[in-house]
Design an enzyme around this catalytic site. Structure first.
Site, PDB file in Angstrom:
ATOM      1  N   ARG A 245       0.859  -1.181   0.000  1.00 19.81           N
ATOM      2  CA  ARG A 245       0.000   0.000   0.000  1.00 19.81           C
ATOM      3  C   ARG A 245       0.899   1.235   0.000  1.00 19.81           C
ATOM      4  O   ARG A 245       1.954   1.245   0.643  1.00 19.81           O
ATOM      5  CB  ARG A 245      -0.919   0.015   1.227  1.00 19.81           C
ATOM      6  CG  ARG A 245      -2.023  -1.024   1.200  1.00 19.81           C
ATOM      7  CD  ARG A 245      -3.081  -0.702   0.147  1.00 19.81           C
ATOM      8  NE  ARG A 245      -4.134  -1.704   0.108  1.00 19.81           N
ATOM      9  CZ  ARG A 245      -4.159  -2.741  -0.713  1.00 19.81           C
ATOM     10  NH1 ARG A 245      -3.154  -2.906  -1.572  1.00 19.81           N
ATOM     11  NH2 ARG A 245      -5.153  -3.596  -0.703  1.00 19.81           N
ATOM     12  N   GLU A 274      -2.387   8.162  -3.867  1.00 16.91           N
ATOM     13  CA  GLU A 274      -2.904   7.622  -5.119  1.00 16.91           C
ATOM     14  C   GLU A 274      -4.297   8.185  -5.455  1.00 16.91           C
ATOM     15  O   GLU A 274      -5.142   8.262  -4.569  1.00 16.91           O
ATOM     16  CB  GLU A 274      -2.967   6.103  -4.954  1.00 16.91           C
ATOM     17  CG  GLU A 274      -3.029   5.306  -6.220  1.00 16.91           C
ATOM     18  CD  GLU A 274      -2.833   3.820  -5.934  1.00 16.91           C
ATOM     19  OE1 GLU A 274      -3.696   3.038  -6.357  1.00 16.91           O
ATOM     20  OE2 GLU A 274      -1.829   3.462  -5.289  1.00 16.91           O
ATOM     21  N   HIS A 292      -0.754   0.683 -10.116  1.00 13.63           N
ATOM     22  CA  HIS A 292      -1.529  -0.214  -9.250  1.00 13.63           C
ATOM     23  C   HIS A 292      -2.101  -1.382 -10.049  1.00 13.63           C
ATOM     24  O   HIS A 292      -3.320  -1.600 -10.086  1.00 13.63           O
ATOM     25  CB  HIS A 292      -2.639   0.564  -8.536  1.00 13.63           C
ATOM     26  CG  HIS A 292      -3.086  -0.094  -7.258  1.00 13.63           C
ATOM     27  ND1 HIS A 292      -3.541   0.607  -6.170  1.00 13.63           N
ATOM     28  CD2 HIS A 292      -3.166  -1.410  -6.895  1.00 13.63           C
ATOM     29  CE1 HIS A 292      -3.873  -0.221  -5.199  1.00 13.63           C
ATOM     30  NE2 HIS A 292      -3.649  -1.454  -5.616  1.00 13.63           N
TER      31      HIS A 292
END
Length: 327
Positions: A245, A274, A292
């Site tokens: 993450r 993000e 991602h």
């Protein structure tokens, strides 16, 4: 005859999952590829649905949950098409007696594949070399042209030895890498032996690893787990890989470490804010950036969508969802 439940799908997902959902309910779906609804849009659209199938990039906060819980029909379950669920206020969901589910396990191998791809690409400067060639700059072989870091026989440090971390270690075995790991709880000896893992404390891992790969869930305890202090412990030749993450890494500290030569490079699939990325990272040749995509294979994404749908179907049929995370 009982009324068919109303289901909202917040983003476009693989087609097979819609068929399963249509078999048990009335489906409303966001079919616009790449469009993510804001919390305000979710607040407008979600109330009045029995089930919500969402993704990690959707923000399902207390306001959305409380509004959906007081609507008719009331929201019964949020099915997250992801392993992590930090995008959902699970405590608020539990207070409102809303079930939350996820899709664990199915994406582990695919994510480990991408993590190792980032390791190889960063070490061997693959994207940089490709840009060079496409720009018409390649005029012939040279002994120092795009020399990178050695992968085989080097030391890989894995932070977080869950499913994905162990599979990363398994891949490293094919390159004869020495693999050490740090985990909040040490693994049993038989698992360490099976994956050829050596346990070390975090500081020691950072000091001795040529590559550091992150595989921890995001939680308050892992926020900025890798910051200025940790980066300063790493070898100047080391490369950081993050497919976990974004907020696990202090992105500004990482930029400084890369700019100063404190570490040699980074391969990143996730970002602290993000979809925003620190602008300095975008111009660095020693950083490999992907948007991602760790679980982005057709097979894995389809299975994730099906698992999320299966959690909804189970609940609608009066069963406990297979991957319930609260209650």
């Amino acid at each position: 005859m009982s009324k068919r439940p109303k289901i909202l799908v917040t983003q476009r997902i693989p087609a097979d999952a819609y068929s399963l959902l249509h078999s048990i309910g009335e489906v409303e779906a966001n079919m616009d590829e790449g469009i993510i609804w804001s919390p305000e849009e979710l607040l407008r659209r979600a109330p009045g649905h029995d089930y919500l199938l969402c993704l990690l990039t959707d923000t399902i906060d207390a306001r959305v949950l409380e509004t959906c819980a007081s609507a008719s029909p009331r929201l019964k379950l949020v099915a997250n098409m992801a392993v992590g669920y930090n995008n959902i206020d699970v405590k608020a969901a539990t207070r409102q007696q809303i079930t939350v589910s996820n899709t664990p396990g199915v994406l582990s191998d695919t994510t480990a594949d991408l993590a190792f791809a980032l390791l190889l690409a960063t070490a061997r400067r693959v994207p940089e070399a490709e840009r060079f060639l496409r720009a018409g700059k390649f005029t012939g072989w040279g002994p120092l042209l795009f020399c990178g870091a050695e992968v085989h026989g080097s030391t890989l440090g894995i932070i977080g030895a869950g499913r994905i971390g162990r599979l990363m270690a398994k891949r490293a075995g094919g390159f004869d890498m020495h693999v050490c790991y740090y985990n909040t709880r040490r693994l049993p000896a038989d698992i360490e032996a099976s994956y050829r893992l050596t346990y070390v404390e975090l500081e020691e891992l950072l000091r001795q690893s040529d590559f550091v790969s992150l595989h921890v869930p995001y939680a308050p305890t892992t926020h900025h787990l890798i910051g200025e202090r940790e980066l300063a412990l790493m070898k100047s030749s080391a490369i950081l890989i993050n497919t976990a993450r974004g907020p696990v890494v202090d992105e500004k500290a990482l930029v400084h470490a890369l700019q100063s030569g404190r570490i040699a490079g980074a391969g990143l699939d996730v970002f602290e804010h993000e979809p925003a990325v620190e602008p300095e990272l975008l111009s660095m040749e020693n950083v490999v950036l992907v948007p991602h995509i760790a679980s982005a294979s057709f097979k894995t994404r389809t299975r994730m969508a099906m698992m999320a749908a299966e959690n909804i179907v189970a609940h609608a049929q009066g069963q406990r969802p297979p991957n319930q995370v609260n209650g």
